[in-house]
Design a protein around this motif. Structure first.
Motif, PDB file in Angstrom:
ATOM      1  N   LEU A 267       0.829  -1.213   0.000  1.00 56.60           N
ATOM      2  CA  LEU A 267       0.000   0.000   0.000  1.00 56.60           C
ATOM      3  C   LEU A 267       0.862   1.260   0.000  1.00 56.60           C
ATOM      4  O   LEU A 267       2.050   1.208   0.373  1.00 56.60           O
ATOM      5  N   SER A 268       0.252   2.351  -0.399  1.00 57.89           N
ATOM      6  CA  SER A 268       0.921   3.638  -0.253  1.00 57.89           C
ATOM      7  C   SER A 268       1.204   3.850   1.245  1.00 57.89           C
ATOM      8  O   SER A 268       0.337   3.593   2.090  1.00 57.89           O
ATOM      9  N   GLY A 269       2.404   4.245   1.565  1.00 56.93           N
ATOM     10  CA  GLY A 269       2.765   4.469   2.973  1.00 56.93           C
ATOM     11  C   GLY A 269       3.289   3.221   3.681  1.00 56.93           C
ATOM     12  O   GLY A 269       3.611   3.259   4.867  1.00 56.93           O
ATOM     13  N   SER A 270       3.397   2.113   2.972  1.00 55.03           N
ATOM     14  CA  SER A 270       3.855   0.882   3.631  1.00 55.03           C
ATOM     15  C   SER A 270       5.378   0.831   3.756  1.00 55.03           C
ATOM     16  O   SER A 270       5.921  -0.064   4.415  1.00 55.03           O
ATOM     17  N   GLY A 271       6.061   1.765   3.129  1.00 56.56           N
ATOM     18  CA  GLY A 271       7.524   1.829   3.269  1.00 56.56           C
ATOM     19  C   GLY A 271       8.291   1.271   2.082  1.00 56.56           C
ATOM     20  O   GLY A 271       9.481   0.989   2.203  1.00 56.56           O
ATOM     21  N   LYS A 272       7.646   1.179   0.920  1.00 57.47           N
ATOM     22  CA  LYS A 272       8.304   0.632  -0.279  1.00 57.47           C
ATOM     23  C   LYS A 272       9.518   1.466  -0.685  1.00 57.47           C
ATOM     24  O   LYS A 272      10.614   0.929  -0.847  1.00 57.47           O
ATOM     25  N   SER A 273       9.307   2.769  -0.839  1.00 58.37           N
ATOM     26  CA  SER A 273      10.397   3.634  -1.313  1.00 58.37           C
ATOM     27  C   SER A 273      11.523   3.692  -0.289  1.00 58.37           C
ATOM     28  O   SER A 273      12.707   3.697  -0.656  1.00 58.37           O
ATOM     29  N   THR A 274      11.148   3.716   0.976  1.00 55.36           N
ATOM     30  CA  THR A 274      12.164   3.774   2.038  1.00 55.36           C
ATOM     31  C   THR A 274      13.023   2.511   2.019  1.00 55.36           C
ATOM     32  O   THR A 274      14.247   2.581   2.111  1.00 55.36           O
TER      33      THR A 274
ATOM     34  N   ARG B 128       0.602   7.051   9.042  1.00 58.00           N
ATOM     35  CA  ARG B 128       1.850   7.659   8.549  1.00 58.00           C
ATOM     36  C   ARG B 128       1.528   8.796   7.570  1.00 58.00           C
ATOM     37  O   ARG B 128       2.039   9.902   7.712  1.00 58.00           O
TER      38      ARG B 128
ATOM     39  N   PRO C 195       2.498  10.285   4.840  1.00 54.69           N
ATOM     40  CA  PRO C 195       3.497  11.357   4.724  1.00 54.69           C
ATOM     41  C   PRO C 195       3.156  12.406   3.677  1.00 54.69           C
ATOM     42  O   PRO C 195       3.611  13.545   3.768  1.00 54.69           O
TER      43      PRO C 195
ATOM     44  N   GLN D 122       4.981  -5.516   9.262  1.00 59.36           N
ATOM     45  CA  GLN D 122       5.158  -4.363  10.162  1.00 59.36           C
ATOM     46  C   GLN D 122       3.837  -4.086  10.869  1.00 59.36           C
ATOM     47  O   GLN D 122       2.790  -4.047  10.228  1.00 59.36           O
TER      48      GLN D 122
ATOM     49  N   CYS E 164       7.814  -2.091  14.379  1.00 58.32           N
ATOM     50  CA  CYS E 164       8.389  -1.846  13.066  1.00 58.32           C
ATOM     51  C   CYS E 164       9.907  -1.968  13.129  1.00 58.32           C
ATOM     52  O   CYS E 164      10.553  -1.300  13.931  1.00 58.32           O
ATOM     53  N   ASP E 165      10.453  -2.819  12.266  1.00 60.56           N
ATOM     54  CA  ASP E 165      11.906  -2.861  12.139  1.00 60.56           C
ATOM     55  C   ASP E 165      12.347  -1.614  11.377  1.00 60.56           C
ATOM     56  O   ASP E 165      11.591  -1.051  10.583  1.00 60.56           O
TER      57      ASP E 165
ATOM     58  N   PRO F 200      14.248   0.593   8.538  1.00 61.16           N
ATOM     59  CA  PRO F 200      14.451   0.319   7.110  1.00 61.16           C
ATOM     60  C   PRO F 200      15.750  -0.453   6.850  1.00 61.16           C
ATOM     61  O   PRO F 200      15.779  -1.345   5.995  1.00 61.16           O
TER      62      PRO F 200
ATOM     63  N   LEU G 297      15.256  -4.080   7.630  1.00 61.85           N
ATOM     64  CA  LEU G 297      14.464  -4.732   6.575  1.00 61.85           C
ATOM     65  C   LEU G 297      15.330  -4.990   5.340  1.00 61.85           C
ATOM     66  O   LEU G 297      15.251  -6.048   4.719  1.00 61.85           O
TER      67      LEU G 297
HETATM   68  N1  ADP Z   1      10.504   0.598   8.535  1.00 57.40           N
HETATM   69  C1  ADP Z   1       9.863   1.722   8.833  1.00 57.40           C
HETATM   70  N2  ADP Z   1       9.571   2.027  10.100  1.00 57.40           N
HETATM   71  C2  ADP Z   1       8.902   3.170  10.403  1.00 57.40           C
HETATM   72  N3  ADP Z   1       8.516   4.079   9.490  1.00 57.40           N
HETATM   73  C3  ADP Z   1       8.777   3.832   8.212  1.00 57.40           C
HETATM   74  C4  ADP Z   1       9.457   2.650   7.811  1.00 57.40           C
HETATM   75  N4  ADP Z   1       9.576   2.668   6.485  1.00 57.40           N
HETATM   76  C5  ADP Z   1       8.998   3.804   6.069  1.00 57.40           C
HETATM   77  N5  ADP Z   1       8.526   4.511   7.097  1.00 57.40           N
HETATM   78  C6  ADP Z   1       7.827   5.798   7.019  1.00 57.40           C
HETATM   79  O1  ADP Z   1       6.575   5.545   6.406  1.00 57.40           O
HETATM   80  C7  ADP Z   1       6.250   6.587   5.511  1.00 57.40           C
HETATM   81  C8  ADP Z   1       5.960   5.998   4.157  1.00 57.40           C
HETATM   82  O2  ADP Z   1       7.154   5.443   3.641  1.00 57.40           O
HETATM   83  P1  ADP Z   1       7.396   5.356   2.088  1.00 57.40           P
HETATM   84  O3  ADP Z   1       8.674   4.675   1.899  1.00 57.40           O
HETATM   85  O4  ADP Z   1       7.222   6.692   1.457  1.00 57.40           O
HETATM   86  O5  ADP Z   1       6.195   4.406   1.656  1.00 57.40           O
HETATM   87  P2  ADP Z   1       5.634   4.058   0.214  1.00 57.40           P
HETATM   88  O6  ADP Z   1       6.744   4.242  -0.756  1.00 57.40           O
HETATM   89  O7  ADP Z   1       5.186   2.653   0.322  1.00 57.40           O
HETATM   90  O8  ADP Z   1       4.509   5.000  -0.006  1.00 57.40           O
HETATM   91  C9  ADP Z   1       7.409   7.569   5.541  1.00 57.40           C
HETATM   92  O9  ADP Z   1       7.074   8.633   6.388  1.00 57.40           O
HETATM   93  C10 ADP Z   1       8.544   6.769   6.116  1.00 57.40           C
HETATM   94  O10 ADP Z   1       9.438   7.569   6.842  1.00 57.40           O
END
Ligand code: ADP
Ligand code: PPS
Length: 290
Positions: free
Chosen positions: A121-128, A227, A229, A263, A268-269, A271, A274
């Motif tokens: 999902l959007s916000g799940s941390g894919k890009s991070t 989240r 963001p 997560q 949450c671990d 980034p 992970l």
């Molecule tokens: N492992 C993590 N633990 C806690 N917060 C995280 C983690 N990975 C990402 N985030 C936070 O979650 C939000 C969404 O991350 P993002 O990578 O932009 O997600 P996506 O690309 O899936 O939309 C950001 O604010 C980021 O800082």
């Protein structure tokens, strides 16, 4: 591999560590340079040294049907027997094979090309995760490249909306580009929502077994929404964005991902942690060596 034409076969494995510049005539030095530049130890090379002032690499090629294609990548004139095919709406096309192959590039990079497909999902941390993973691989001397859904929509896919068929086309194009990256020997990290199982599986089917590594960001909608963001969930809940994944558009979780990163709130671990899980997988499967 069948060799064709008037040439001498040279085996790089015998030459790669030697300096021939003092003992060979200029024409052969050109061959040596081409061989060393390719960095591929088992690459067989041939050139028409007697007639050509510049020796070009030539390698016999085979079509998918097993026919020998005598067309070389150095532009030699002569008889050509080529396989003309039709793919989709592209008719009368011919597959050109290069004398430098995936395995040659992988040897150069000391890694194996593959796709890490991060879905969620959007916000799940894919890009991070994609960034942390690319950084960790870089630190280990491994070449990776990120194809981010959001970023690709700034160029390659800027003509696509978020309706189902456009998402499917977005995923198909990124899958095809990722496949090229993997073929180049690069560890390609594709990071996009890719909500439909069918579309993800179609990308998986583009690659040989094992080279498509699906990573599912198993993060509950509620946490993603907390989240938020970019404030997109808020806009979607307010009805200002229509068809937002998880709100009023579907997300089909994978059934058999190679890696599931689970997560939960307060569980949450980081980034980096992970990314290490993914790296461990790559290591175990032999992708971090040629
Ligand atoms: N492992 C993590 N633990 C806690 N917060 C995280 C983690 N990975 C990402 N985030 C936070 O979650 C939000 C969404 O991350 P993002 O990578 O932009 O997600 P996506 O690309 O899936 O939309 C950001 O604010 C980021 O800082
Ligand atoms: N309707 C709708 N649904 C979902 N997401 C939306 C939408 N509109 C815009 N966005 C923003 O686009 C990013 C997702 O693009 P993707 O290319 O990954 O999506 S998809 O795979 O084609 O479904 C997504 O980025 P991420 O948050 O990184 O996932 C959003 O920022």
């Amino acid at each position: 591999m069948t060799a064709v034409g008037d040439f001498r076969m040279l085996n790089l494995s015998k030459f790669s560590d030697l300096d021939f510049s003092e003992v060979l005539p200029a024409k052969l030095t050109v061959v040596k340079a081409a061989l060393l530049y390719s960095g591929c130890k088992k690459l067989s090379m041939c050139g028409s040294g007697a007639r050509s002032s510049v020796l070009r690499p030539v390698k016999a090629m085979e079509s998918s049907t097993g026919d020998v294609l005598t067309k070389d990548c150095g532009g030699f004139p002569g008889k050509s027997k080529v396989q003309i095919t039709t793919v989709g709406d592209s008719s009368n096309i011919v597959w050109h094979k290069s004398s430098v192959e995936k395995s040659d590039r992988e040897e150069l990079l000391n890694q194996k090309g593959c796709i890490i497909w991060i879905t969620g999902l959007s916000g799940s941390g894919k890009s991070t995760l994609a960034c942390a993973l690319s950084h960790a691989l870089h630190a280990r001397g491994k070449l990776s490249y990120i194809l981010d859904g959001d970023n690709c929509r700034h160029g390659l896919n800027s003509d696509l909306s978020f309706k189902a068929e456009d998402r499917a086309e977005n995923i198909r194009r990124i899958g095809e580009v990722a496949k090229l990256f993997a073929d180049s020997g690069v560890i390609c990290i594709a990071s996009l929502i890719s909500p439909y199982r069918k579309d993800r599986d179609a990308c998986r089917a583009l690659l040989p077994e094992g080279e498509f590594i699906e990573v599912y960001m198993d993060v509950p909608l509620q946490l993603c929404e907390t989240r938020d963001p970019k404030g997109l969930y808020k806009l979607a809940r307010a009805g200002k964005i229509k068809g937002f994944t998880g709100v009023d558009d579907p997300y089909e979780p994978p059934l058999n991902s190679e890696i599931v990163l689970c997560q939960r709130e307060k569980m949450c671990d980081s980034p980096n942690a992970l990314a290490e899980i993914v790296i461990l997988y790559l290591e175990r499967k032999g992708y971090l060596e040629a």
